[in-house]
Design a protein around this motif. Sequence first.
Motif, PDB file in Angstrom:
ATOM      1  N   THR A 149       0.835  -1.194   0.000  1.00  0.00           N
ATOM      2  CA  THR A 149       0.000   0.000   0.000  1.00  0.00           C
ATOM      3  C   THR A 149       0.876   1.252   0.000  1.00  0.00           C
ATOM      4  O   THR A 149       2.088   1.186   0.214  1.00  0.00           O
ATOM      5  N   ALA A 150       0.262   2.393  -0.216  1.00  0.00           N
ATOM      6  CA  ALA A 150       0.997   3.654  -0.260  1.00  0.00           C
ATOM      7  C   ALA A 150       1.665   3.981   1.070  1.00  0.00           C
ATOM      8  O   ALA A 150       2.643   4.729   1.117  1.00  0.00           O
ATOM      9  N   THR A 151       1.160   3.417   2.155  1.00  0.00           N
ATOM     10  CA  THR A 151       1.772   3.648   3.472  1.00  0.00           C
ATOM     11  C   THR A 151       2.861   2.633   3.785  1.00  0.00           C
ATOM     12  O   THR A 151       3.475   2.684   4.850  1.00  0.00           O
ATOM     13  N   GLY A 152       3.111   1.681   2.876  1.00  0.00           N
ATOM     14  CA  GLY A 152       4.163   0.704   3.087  1.00  0.00           C
ATOM     15  C   GLY A 152       3.696  -0.607   3.681  1.00  0.00           C
ATOM     16  O   GLY A 152       4.489  -1.545   3.830  1.00  0.00           O
ATOM     17  N   GLU A 153       2.415  -0.712   4.011  1.00  0.00           N
ATOM     18  CA  GLU A 153       1.904  -1.977   4.550  1.00  0.00           C
ATOM     19  C   GLU A 153       1.846  -3.015   3.434  1.00  0.00           C
ATOM     20  O   GLU A 153       1.519  -2.712   2.284  1.00  0.00           O
ATOM     21  N   LYS A 154       2.159  -4.263   3.786  1.00  0.00           N
ATOM     22  CA  LYS A 154       2.173  -5.334   2.790  1.00  0.00           C
ATOM     23  C   LYS A 154       1.100  -6.358   3.124  1.00  0.00           C
ATOM     24  O   LYS A 154       1.057  -6.890   4.228  1.00  0.00           O
ATOM     25  N   ILE A 155       0.253  -6.608   2.135  1.00  0.00           N
ATOM     26  CA  ILE A 155      -0.881  -7.513   2.300  1.00  0.00           C
ATOM     27  C   ILE A 155      -0.745  -8.629   1.271  1.00  0.00           C
ATOM     28  O   ILE A 155      -0.513  -8.372   0.086  1.00  0.00           O
ATOM     29  N   THR A 156      -0.887  -9.865   1.720  1.00  0.00           N
ATOM     30  CA  THR A 156      -0.666 -11.007   0.827  1.00  0.00           C
ATOM     31  C   THR A 156      -1.946 -11.400   0.100  1.00  0.00           C
ATOM     32  O   THR A 156      -3.060 -11.042   0.488  1.00  0.00           O
ATOM     33  N   GLY A 157      -1.757 -12.167  -0.971  1.00  0.00           N
ATOM     34  CA  GLY A 157      -2.888 -12.670  -1.740  1.00  0.00           C
ATOM     35  C   GLY A 157      -2.436 -13.762  -2.695  1.00  0.00           C
ATOM     36  O   GLY A 157      -1.278 -14.179  -2.684  1.00  0.00           O
ATOM     37  N   THR A 158      -3.357 -14.213  -3.529  1.00  0.00           N
ATOM     38  CA  THR A 158      -3.088 -15.238  -4.534  1.00  0.00           C
ATOM     39  C   THR A 158      -3.698 -14.800  -5.852  1.00  0.00           C
ATOM     40  O   THR A 158      -4.829 -14.287  -5.879  1.00  0.00           O
ATOM     41  N   ILE A 159      -2.952 -15.008  -6.950  1.00  0.00           N
ATOM     42  CA  ILE A 159      -3.434 -14.643  -8.276  1.00  0.00           C
ATOM     43  C   ILE A 159      -4.142 -15.857  -8.882  1.00  0.00           C
ATOM     44  O   ILE A 159      -3.537 -16.922  -9.041  1.00  0.00           O
ATOM     45  N   LEU A 160      -5.417 -15.693  -9.205  1.00  0.00           N
ATOM     46  CA  LEU A 160      -6.240 -16.811  -9.654  1.00  0.00           C
ATOM     47  C   LEU A 160      -7.131 -16.405 -10.821  1.00  0.00           C
ATOM     48  O   LEU A 160      -7.442 -15.218 -10.996  1.00  0.00           O
ATOM     49  N   MET A 161      -7.561 -17.399 -11.578  1.00  0.00           N
ATOM     50  CA  MET A 161      -8.654 -17.179 -12.514  1.00  0.00           C
ATOM     51  C   MET A 161      -9.936 -16.940 -11.723  1.00  0.00           C
ATOM     52  O   MET A 161     -10.166 -17.578 -10.686  1.00  0.00           O
ATOM     53  N   HIS A 162     -10.778 -16.041 -12.212  1.00  0.00           N
ATOM     54  CA  HIS A 162     -12.085 -15.876 -11.583  1.00  0.00           C
ATOM     55  C   HIS A 162     -12.855 -17.193 -11.641  1.00  0.00           C
ATOM     56  O   HIS A 162     -13.555 -17.571 -10.703  1.00  0.00           O
ATOM     57  N   GLN A 163     -12.692 -17.926 -12.748  1.00  0.00           N
ATOM     58  CA  GLN A 163     -13.385 -19.190 -12.953  1.00  0.00           C
ATOM     59  C   GLN A 163     -12.499 -20.375 -12.531  1.00  0.00           C
ATOM     60  O   GLN A 163     -12.366 -21.361 -13.245  1.00  0.00           O
ATOM     61  N   VAL A 182     -12.068  -3.422   0.853  1.00  0.00           N
ATOM     62  CA  VAL A 182     -10.679  -3.485   0.379  1.00  0.00           C
ATOM     63  C   VAL A 182      -9.986  -2.154   0.614  1.00  0.00           C
ATOM     64  O   VAL A 182      -8.845  -2.104   1.093  1.00  0.00           O
ATOM     65  N   ARG A 183     -10.663  -1.061   0.297  1.00  0.00           N
ATOM     66  CA  ARG A 183     -10.065   0.265   0.497  1.00  0.00           C
ATOM     67  C   ARG A 183      -9.826   0.545   1.973  1.00  0.00           C
ATOM     68  O   ARG A 183      -8.884   1.248   2.344  1.00  0.00           O
ATOM     69  N   GLU A 184     -10.646  -0.005   2.818  1.00  0.00           N
ATOM     70  CA  GLU A 184     -10.435   0.166   4.261  1.00  0.00           C
ATOM     71  C   GLU A 184      -9.158  -0.520   4.734  1.00  0.00           C
ATOM     72  O   GLU A 184      -8.600  -0.154   5.781  1.00  0.00           O
ATOM     73  N   LEU A 185      -8.679  -1.495   3.973  1.00  0.00           N
ATOM     74  CA  LEU A 185      -7.384  -2.117   4.274  1.00  0.00           C
ATOM     75  C   LEU A 185      -6.217  -1.218   3.877  1.00  0.00           C
ATOM     76  O   LEU A 185      -5.076  -1.457   4.262  1.00  0.00           O
ATOM     77  N   GLY A 186      -6.506  -0.202   3.077  1.00  0.00           N
ATOM     78  CA  GLY A 186      -5.458   0.696   2.590  1.00  0.00           C
ATOM     79  C   GLY A 186      -5.052   0.447   1.156  1.00  0.00           C
ATOM     80  O   GLY A 186      -4.196   1.123   0.605  1.00  0.00           O
TER      81      GLY A 186
END
Length: 346
Positions: free
Chosen positions: A109-123, A156-160
């Motif tokens: 994020t712009a404040t430097g916080e790092k949030i993890t995730g996974t890149i997936l097909m929607h389907q 999502v935006r509330e996470l930054g």
Amino acid sequence: MTYPNAKETVQLIKDLVSIPSPSGNTYEVISFVENFLSELKVETKRNRKGGLIATIPGKDQGTHRMLTAHVDTLGAMVKEIKSNGRLKLDLIGGFRYNSIEGEYCEIETATGEKITGTILMHQTSVHVYKDAGKAERNQDNMEVRIDAKVHSAKEVRELGIEVGDFVSFDPRVQILPNGYIKSRHLDDKASVGILLELIKQIVTEQIELPYTTHFLISNNEEIGYGGNSNITPETVEYLAVDMGAMGDGQTTDEYTVSICVKDASGPYHYGFRKKLVEIAKENDVDYKLDIYPYYGSDASAAIRSGNDIVHGLIGPGIDSSHAFERTHISSIENTTKLLYHYLQSS
């Protein structure tokens, strides 16, 4: 003759690939390199683009050489925050969506916080989507599943997280007992590690170089203009140390140093190429000559910018470039040997 320890180089490469640095967000990895060189008391400066230039004075200070390797990598940016709480991506660099499907990622994020995730097909789920295997892997169909309890764009935006946040990919680096190194971003952090260990040896062993030599650690190569500036008027030879690309019709392999004779920009300087081959032959360096049809380097960018220089390109052979990359310690060793002798050549 003693060369830099290849096992130490590989460990340094592991450190480098573990630092997220997609093009446009390379401050952390540049700082890492800067600190490495500072401990050696090597003179460095940052250019306005954020790259780092290290200089070692040579016996002839009126003639300069420049070598470059890049720390920026492929990555992505948040293109859109979707109504379902997932993210649409925009790619940074030249690669395909299929090469990141299922990959773990990190959103900064712009404040430097790092949030993890996974890149997936929607389907993705075959239990729900009939076309899960056939749907095209593209910007519309692929998304980031954030590791947080979010179901809307507002949450999502509330996470930054916001549009424009950088997304980096898990390198998944592994160093195997049989000498293979598997990781994303060996392009071009393998070559950065090689150059840093060579600089370390030059400094610690007080090796006098024949010419003043600049080492540009560039940070925008993947988007085309990392090494096209900050070239001193005294610079005669410009050598990009990047990667050798492997595939059908290529001679490059994972065990030798690749000397590029031509890429998408056209032929590299013929005389310089022959000089590199001669150095390799004289010093028992295993090498391959190759043409990369869909490739451009910092050296070709420098030529396009109008610099009056002799340009060349070498590097370790990398399998599956811009995807799940792999090389071998033998290629690291041969690239190191060629550079060691080139730097001391007249």
